[in-house]
Enzyme design. Structure first.
Site, mmCIF file in Angstrom:
data_model
loop_
_atom_site.group_PDB
_atom_site.id
_atom_site.type_symbol
_atom_site.label_atom_id
_atom_site.label_comp_id
_atom_site.label_asym_id
_atom_site.label_seq_id
_atom_site.Cartn_x
_atom_site.Cartn_y
_atom_site.Cartn_z
ATOM 1 N N HIS A 1 -39.101 -24.117 18.796
ATOM 2 C CA HIS A 1 -40.131 -23.189 19.237
ATOM 3 C C HIS A 1 -39.556 -22.049 20.078
ATOM 4 O O HIS A 1 -40.252 -21.059 20.330
ATOM 5 C CB HIS A 1 -41.189 -23.951 20.046
ATOM 6 C CG HIS A 1 -42.545 -23.307 20.023
ATOM 7 N ND1 HIS A 1 -42.823 -22.171 19.302
ATOM 8 C CD2 HIS A 1 -43.709 -23.654 20.631
ATOM 9 C CE1 HIS A 1 -44.084 -21.837 19.478
ATOM 10 N NE2 HIS A 1 -44.652 -22.714 20.275
ATOM 11 N N ASP B 1 -42.090 -18.958 16.151
ATOM 12 C CA ASP B 1 -43.445 -19.030 16.694
ATOM 13 C C ASP B 1 -44.321 -19.914 15.805
ATOM 14 O O ASP B 1 -44.017 -20.157 14.630
ATOM 15 C CB ASP B 1 -44.056 -17.634 16.785
ATOM 16 C CG ASP B 1 -43.313 -16.749 17.770
ATOM 17 O OD1 ASP B 1 -42.732 -17.292 18.730
ATOM 18 O OD2 ASP B 1 -43.308 -15.516 17.575
#
Length: 283
Positions: free
Chosen positions: A254, A258
């Site tokens: 992450h 995204d």
């Protein structure tokens, strides 16, 4: 005359020392107790109602453990899920598997379709194919897909080079060759180096759902799972039908990828697998 008693005392002393020497002799001849030998690999190291065994970890398993734990400590891992209707892919496979085997000499499986779909999605969402290096992002403009293979000695991940440009037949042949080398223990470091994305198929063991761990230095991994018949509402008409459904999982870093990109990537794989004709018309 004074020396005579001393001379007589010497034999007496010798006679008195003889029993002591005889007593000491057996003690000296007694061998030292042997040191306990370590148990052979796999043999019980403890007895009783709950016996245990200790087995030395192989170098491969130690290395895999270090890498996976390092990934867990470094990456901000998050997993997103989706489900794919396997009806079209299964129909295509059933219709052409005999012709495919006769022409190419290898079986047509599901893995080749998922690898092609992954390569297709990686080209559309390049962040999934990238990696963080220090304070820079490296976007790799090639697709080398690692395939997780379980062996008796541990997990190995041979790499399928330039997967996007390979045909279904070439993918199946490469998979068969790499799988054989992995099981025979003849796979080399070069065979496992340089992957940009990993596909893991836990479905062959019956796994329904999982959260796979990223294979460093990559940024994402796709988890395939078992195919099960489930009741689905079909459009148009809202008809309920039994359909072969597979759960998909995408674990991603992450820090780089995204949530929007991860969902788009997994949804693209779903679309291509549910309608393989998209690969032919590039849409």
């Amino acid at each position: 005359k004074a020396a005579a008693p001393a001379a007589r005392a010497a034999p007496a002393a010798a006679k008195a020392a003889a029993p002591a020497a005889k007593a000491a002799a057996p003690a000296a001849a007694t061998p030292a107790p042997a040191k306990p030998q370590p148990a052979a690999p796999g043999e019980p190291t403890s007895t009783g109602p709950k016996p245990e065994r200790r087995v030395k970890m192989t170098r491969l398993r130690l290395r895999v453990a270090e890498r996976l734990k390092g990934a867990q400590n470094t990456y901000a891992m998050l997993t997103t899920f989706n489900e794919v209707d396997m009806t079209s892919l299964m129909e295509m496979r059933n219709a052409y598997k005999d012709m495919f085997l006769e022409k190419h000499g290898c079986k047509l499986g599901f893995m080749s379709a998922f690898i092609k779909a992954s390569a297709y999605a990686l080209a559309e969402v390049p962040a999934v194919n990238g990696v963080i290096d220090g304070d820079e992002i490296v976007y790799r403009d090639y697709v080398d897909i690692s395939i997780a293979v379980a062996t008796p000695k541990g997990l190995v991940v041979p790499v399928l080079r330039n997967a996007g440009s390979l045909s279904f037949a070439n993918i199946e042949k490469e998979l068969a060759a790499l799988g054989k080398k992995a099981r025979d223990g003849t796979i080399s470091i070069d065979d496992m180096a340089g992957g940009t994305f990993t596909v893991s198929n836990g479905g062959v063991y019956g796994s329904l759902l999982s959260t796979p761990i990223i294979n460093p230095p990559q940024s994402a991994i796709l988890g395939m799972h078992a195919i099960n018949q489930r009741a689905m509402v079909m459009q148009p008409g809202n008809k309920i039908e039994a359909r072969p459904i597979m759960n998909l999982a995408l674990t991603y870093d992450h820090r780089l990828i995204d949530g929007r990109e991860a969902v788009m990537f997994l949804k693209r794989i779903k679309e291509v697998v549910e309608d393989p004709r998209r690969l032919l018309i590039d849409c």
